[in-house]
Design a protein around this motif. Structure first.
Motif, PDB file in Angstrom:
ATOM      1  N   UNK A 500       0.829  -1.205   0.000  1.00  0.00           N
ATOM      2  CA  UNK A 500       0.000   0.000   0.000  1.00  0.00           C
ATOM      3  C   UNK A 500       0.862   1.254   0.000  1.00  0.00           C
ATOM      4  N   UNK A 501       1.993   1.199   0.735  1.00  0.00           N
ATOM      5  CA  UNK A 501       2.946   2.308   0.754  1.00  0.00           C
ATOM      6  C   UNK A 501       4.349   1.743   0.574  1.00  0.00           C
ATOM      7  N   UNK A 502       5.171   2.463  -0.201  1.00  0.00           N
ATOM      8  CA  UNK A 502       6.553   2.049  -0.426  1.00  0.00           C
ATOM      9  C   UNK A 502       7.470   3.241  -0.204  1.00  0.00           C
ATOM     10  N   UNK A 503       8.763   2.971  -0.073  1.00  0.00           N
ATOM     11  CA  UNK A 503       9.728   4.053   0.087  1.00  0.00           C
ATOM     12  C   UNK A 503       9.814   4.875  -1.197  1.00  0.00           C
ATOM     13  N   UNK A 504       9.973   6.200  -1.000  1.00  0.00           N
ATOM     14  CA  UNK A 504      10.078   7.086  -2.151  1.00  0.00           C
ATOM     15  C   UNK A 504      11.279   6.704  -3.019  1.00  0.00           C
ATOM     16  N   UNK A 505      12.367   6.242  -2.391  1.00  0.00           N
ATOM     17  CA  UNK A 505      13.561   5.851  -3.154  1.00  0.00           C
ATOM     18  C   UNK A 505      13.256   4.679  -4.086  1.00  0.00           C
ATOM     19  N   UNK A 506      12.412   3.733  -3.620  1.00  0.00           N
ATOM     20  CA  UNK A 506      12.052   2.597  -4.463  1.00  0.00           C
ATOM     21  C   UNK A 506      11.182   3.039  -5.638  1.00  0.00           C
ATOM     22  N   UNK A 507      10.259   3.969  -5.376  1.00  0.00           N
ATOM     23  CA  UNK A 507       9.410   4.495  -6.446  1.00  0.00           C
ATOM     24  C   UNK A 507      10.259   5.225  -7.491  1.00  0.00           C
ATOM     25  N   UNK A 508      11.245   5.993  -7.033  1.00  0.00           N
ATOM     26  CA  UNK A 508      12.128   6.713  -7.954  1.00  0.00           C
ATOM     27  C   UNK A 508      12.956   5.723  -8.777  1.00  0.00           C
ATOM     28  N   UNK A 509      13.421   4.654  -8.122  1.00  0.00           N
ATOM     29  CA  UNK A 509      14.212   3.647  -8.842  1.00  0.00           C
ATOM     30  C   UNK A 509      13.390   2.979  -9.942  1.00  0.00           C
ATOM     31  N   UNK A 510      12.117   2.693  -9.660  1.00  0.00           N
ATOM     32  CA  UNK A 510      11.240   2.102 -10.671  1.00  0.00           C
ATOM     33  C   UNK A 510      11.041   3.051 -11.846  1.00  0.00           C
ATOM     34  N   UNK A 511      10.847   4.356 -11.549  1.00  0.00           N
ATOM     35  CA  UNK A 511      10.695   5.338 -12.617  1.00  0.00           C
ATOM     36  C   UNK A 511      11.969   5.415 -13.464  1.00  0.00           C
ATOM     37  N   UNK A 512      13.125   5.364 -12.808  1.00  0.00           N
ATOM     38  CA  UNK A 512      14.383   5.414 -13.550  1.00  0.00           C
ATOM     39  C   UNK A 512      14.523   4.197 -14.476  1.00  0.00           C
ATOM     40  N   UNK A 513      14.167   3.021 -13.960  1.00  0.00           N
ATOM     41  CA  UNK A 513      14.220   1.814 -14.794  1.00  0.00           C
ATOM     42  C   UNK A 513      13.295   1.940 -15.999  1.00  0.00           C
ATOM     43  N   UNK A 514      12.070   2.439 -15.737  1.00  0.00           N
ATOM     44  CA  UNK A 514      11.084   2.569 -16.813  1.00  0.00           C
ATOM     45  C   UNK A 514      11.566   3.569 -17.861  1.00  0.00           C
ATOM     46  N   UNK A 515      12.054   4.751 -17.414  1.00  0.00           N
ATOM     47  CA  UNK A 515      12.518   5.776 -18.351  1.00  0.00           C
ATOM     48  C   UNK A 515      13.727   5.294 -19.145  1.00  0.00           C
ATOM     49  N   UNK A 516      14.623   4.604 -18.476  1.00  0.00           N
ATOM     50  CA  UNK A 516      15.808   4.092 -19.171  1.00  0.00           C
ATOM     51  C   UNK A 516      15.412   3.085 -20.238  1.00  0.00           C
ATOM     52  N   UNK A 517      14.443   2.225 -19.904  1.00  0.00           N
ATOM     53  CA  UNK A 517      13.963   1.224 -20.859  1.00  0.00           C
ATOM     54  C   UNK A 517      13.326   1.892 -22.076  1.00  0.00           C
ATOM     55  N   UNK A 518      12.453   2.896 -21.838  1.00  0.00           N
ATOM     56  CA  UNK A 518      11.796   3.594 -22.933  1.00  0.00           C
ATOM     57  C   UNK A 518      12.800   4.418 -23.738  1.00  0.00           C
ATOM     58  N   UNK A 519      13.827   4.944 -23.058  1.00  0.00           N
ATOM     59  CA  UNK A 519      14.866   5.718 -23.751  1.00  0.00           C
ATOM     60  C   UNK A 519      15.589   4.837 -24.768  1.00  0.00           C
ATOM     61  N   UNK A 520      15.872   3.598 -24.367  1.00  0.00           N
ATOM     62  CA  UNK A 520      16.506   2.671 -25.300  1.00  0.00           C
ATOM     63  C   UNK A 520      15.560   2.297 -26.440  1.00  0.00           C
ATOM     64  N   UNK A 521      14.282   2.094 -26.088  1.00  0.00           N
ATOM     65  CA  UNK A 521      13.307   1.691 -27.096  1.00  0.00           C
ATOM     66  C   UNK A 521      13.138   2.759 -28.179  1.00  0.00           C
ATOM     67  N   UNK A 522      13.136   4.056 -27.777  1.00  0.00           N
ATOM     68  CA  UNK A 522      12.960   5.149 -28.730  1.00  0.00           C
ATOM     69  C   UNK A 522      14.293   5.705 -29.228  1.00  0.00           C
ATOM     70  N   UNK A 523      15.377   4.914 -29.061  1.00  0.00           N
ATOM     71  CA  UNK A 523      16.675   5.263 -29.633  1.00  0.00           C
ATOM     72  C   UNK A 523      17.136   6.645 -29.179  1.00  0.00           C
TER      73      UNK A 523
END
Length: 646
Positions: A500-523
């Motif tokens: 229900x609640x997670x650490x802000x650092x974990x949420x930021x890490x997930x966003x970084x993973x997602x953005x990095x993945x999409x960054x690679x996908x869109x070259x």
């Protein structure tokens, strides 16, 4: 005074009756039977649009709207129409809608078997072999566990055949034999089981060959196929017999016979390709390519190099025209044949280079298959978790509704014998309790809907498609990096969705993973920056999970030009007292306010807003979302949400 008291009591009873949930229609079963009869009748009509209009009309029916089982049945029939139209997106939507409405309800095992079978067909179309196997095997196991399931013999045979075929692809030979034999045991119940018998013999022949290389068992089923074909040549396809004979004669090392039937198979494939153009099954399944490839291999073994070169060139022409129809296994076979051709031609340097290609492709395909299997198994685990969550949540909702019903009835009976002051007190008490139960029900339903929107199977399929494109262009480093990044994102998302609640650092890490993945996908079409005030410790702040990701996804999809290189996404976290302000800004083209209101219909965004509304209601603190956008100046999303300390 007495008249006022009586008036208030009657008014209370009327109000209670008005808010009382309407009972489920008593003739649901009769409507289900009428739907079944209508479905069978509509199958006789070749016009798919007529069928679609019929079921869309039923979907608007008031009684259907009020009954989730009826709605599930209508959505299932609509999915069947879109299956015939080969419209994958619409098929997927209505099939999943039907499953969500049916869930794990008791007493509807027949419909659940058909839904699992339909989901297996969908996974087959999406080339997700492990999910296909999971759905087909689940449907088949349900049939084995409950012999009273009210499906026709043909429907059961279709399920068993599908489960056997998918099991064979994954080398689950015991399941493949078992399901094929279960299907064959039901064949006498069909009036004219010609095609079904032919398929059963064909699949059993393949099972014996792949399981233990048994030439005798393989040939016995080839003979059964030939006998059936001689009796009914107009209904059966001789190509399957030729294909099985090629396998048999190759197995017993008779290349001349294998060559003869390979040529017959090629003739039938070419005839199909000419008569049906690009819709030919021989082209769509890559069977024509396999025929060319097999013939090239036979001629190489027979040292007839001119003929071998001819068919190798045919393979090259097919790849150039229909490259996406050739699977990795056939590509490896082609590379092997080409290497053998160079050796037979005494072109040893070319042969050495070609063998390096064979080894590299074999290694990479092996790694790809492992990665694909891991990804699909992760999706299956998630699907099982969702099914379990849906079942648990449905039970909770049903229990809450039952409590509400019981409380209303008790209140209605109690108010008849109480004075005005007691009636008012009890009425206020139960209204408040009803509101709390309703709020809890809303929260549970929202959690259920959110579970279904988290990293859906189509995202995994898109990720595998992007991974496959890297592989085809030999961008191995990018492919491995992309796979590692995706694994981290999948693991963190599965972990966050359980809390229900997670650490802000974990949420930021997930966003970084997602953005990095999409960054690679869109070259690298965009860059991104995540900022948080250093005065605050992200490890000591707890936030609701998975709230920011839908808006980051919108920024990428709607705010970034995939053909450009100057995209920028800024994400800022600002903590003040017990409030977290998140700002997500992009430098895209933006849009006018009236256009934003008209077009912004993201499901994940809508669910996020509803979640914030529930959070605000529960915590009594501020929680909101504001979207600002101007044409050619980008879009900014501001999210205010309550936080907790560790």
């Amino acid at each position: 005074m007495k008249q006022r008291l009586i008036y208030l009591i009657v008014l209370c009873l009327v109000m209670l009756y008005a808010c009382k949930e309407k009972p489920v229609a008593t003739h649901t079963q009769s409507l289900l039977l009428s739907f079944k009869a209508a479905s069978e009748k509509l199958k006789e009509n070749p016009d798919l649009q007529v069928r679609l209009n019929y079921w869309n009309t039923k979907l608007k029916n008031k009684q259907v709207k009020a009954d989730s089982v009826l709605r599930s049945k209508v959505h299932y029939n609509i999915a069947g129409v879109f299956y015939g139209m080969n419209e994958l997106d619409s098929l997927k939507y209505h099939l999943q809608k039907a499953w969500e409405l049916m869930g794990n309800r008791k007493g509807y095992t027949d419909d659940q078997v058909q839904l699992y079978s339909g989901l297996g067909n969908l996974a087959l179309m999406e080339q997700k072999i492990h999910q296909e196997n999971y759905y087909y095997n689940t449907a088949a196991q349900m049939l084995l566990a409950d012999t009273s399931i009210n499906l026709t013999a043909k429907q059961k045979i279709t399920v068993f055949f599908a489960a056997a075929q998918s099991s064979l692809q994954l080398r689950q030979f015991n399941n493949a034999f078992n399901f094929n034999r279960k299907a064959m045991a039901l064949l006498p119940q069909l009036p004219t089981p010609i095609k079904e018998k032919f398929r059963a013999y064909s699949q059993m022949a393949t099972c014996f060959y792949r399981a233990n290389g048994s030439a005798d068992s393989l040939y016995s089923y080839i003979e059964k196929m030939e006998q059936l074909y001689q009796q009914h040549p107009e209904q059966l396809n001789a190509k399957f017999i030729c294909d099985r004979k090629v396998t048999y004669f190759s197995l017993i090392n008779e290349p001349d016979s294998a060559l003869f039937y390979n040529r017959k198979r090629l003739t039938l494939d070419l005839k199909d390709a000419i008569e049906n153009s690009k819709n030919a099954e021989s082209v769509l399944t890559g069977n024509l390519y396999s025929s060319y490839n097999d013939l090239a291999g036979i001629f190489i073994n027979k040292k007839q190099l001119d003929s071998a070169n001819f068919y190798l060139n045919k393979c090259q022409e097919f790849i150039k025209t229909y490259g996406n129809k050739v699977d990795d296994e056939n590509l490896i076979m082609y590379d092997q044949n080409l290497a053998n051709y160079y050796i037979a031609s005494k072109k040893y340097p070319q042969a050495l280079k070609q063998y390096d290609i064979v080894l590299a492709r074999t290694k990479f395909v092996y790694e790809l298959e492992n990665a694909r299997a891991l990804a699909e198994m992760g999706a299956i685990v998630q699907l099982k978790a969702k099914d379990k969550s849906i079942y648990t949540l449905n039970q909770t909702v049903a229990l809450s509704n039952a409590k509400l019903q019981s409380n209303r009835l008790w209140l209605a009976i109690s108010t008849l014998g109480l004075l005005l002051t007691i009636t008012i007190a009890l009425l206020l008490y139960f209204i408040q309790k009803q509101r709390r139960l309703k709020s809890e029900t809303e929260r549970i339903q929202l959690e259920q809907r959110l579970l279904r929107t988290q990293i859906e199977p189509h995202f995994i399929f898109n990720t595998l498609s992007a991974l496959q494109s890297f592989i085809r262009f030999n961008q191995n480093d990018k492919a491995l990096k992309y796979l590692q990044q995706f694994g981290r994102l999948l693991r963190s998302s599965l972990q966050l969705s359980r809390e229900s609640y997670v650490k802000l650092s974990e949420e930021i890490e997930t966003l970084q993973n997602y953005l990095s993945l999409q960054q690679m996908r869109y070259d690298d079409a965009f860059d991104y920056q995540i900022n948080i005030d250093q005065a605050h410790d992200a490890e000591s702040v707890m936030v609701p999970p998975m709230l920011m990701q839908p808006f980051v996804e919108n920024a990428i999809i709607h705010g970034i030009n995939p053909n450009g290189k100057e995209g920028m996404i800024n994400i800022n976290f600002d903590i003040k007292d017990e409030i977290l302000l998140v700002t997500i800004a992009d430098n895209g083209k933006g849009f006018a306010k009236e256009i934003a209101i008209k077009n912004h219909k993201s499901l994940a965004t809508a669910i996020s807003k509803e979640r914030l509304a529930i959070l605000a209601k529960q915590s009594g603190e501020t929680a909101s979302i504001e979207i600002q956008s101007e044409e050619n100046k980008g879009t900014t999303v501001s999210i205010i949400l309550p936080i907790k300390a560790v």
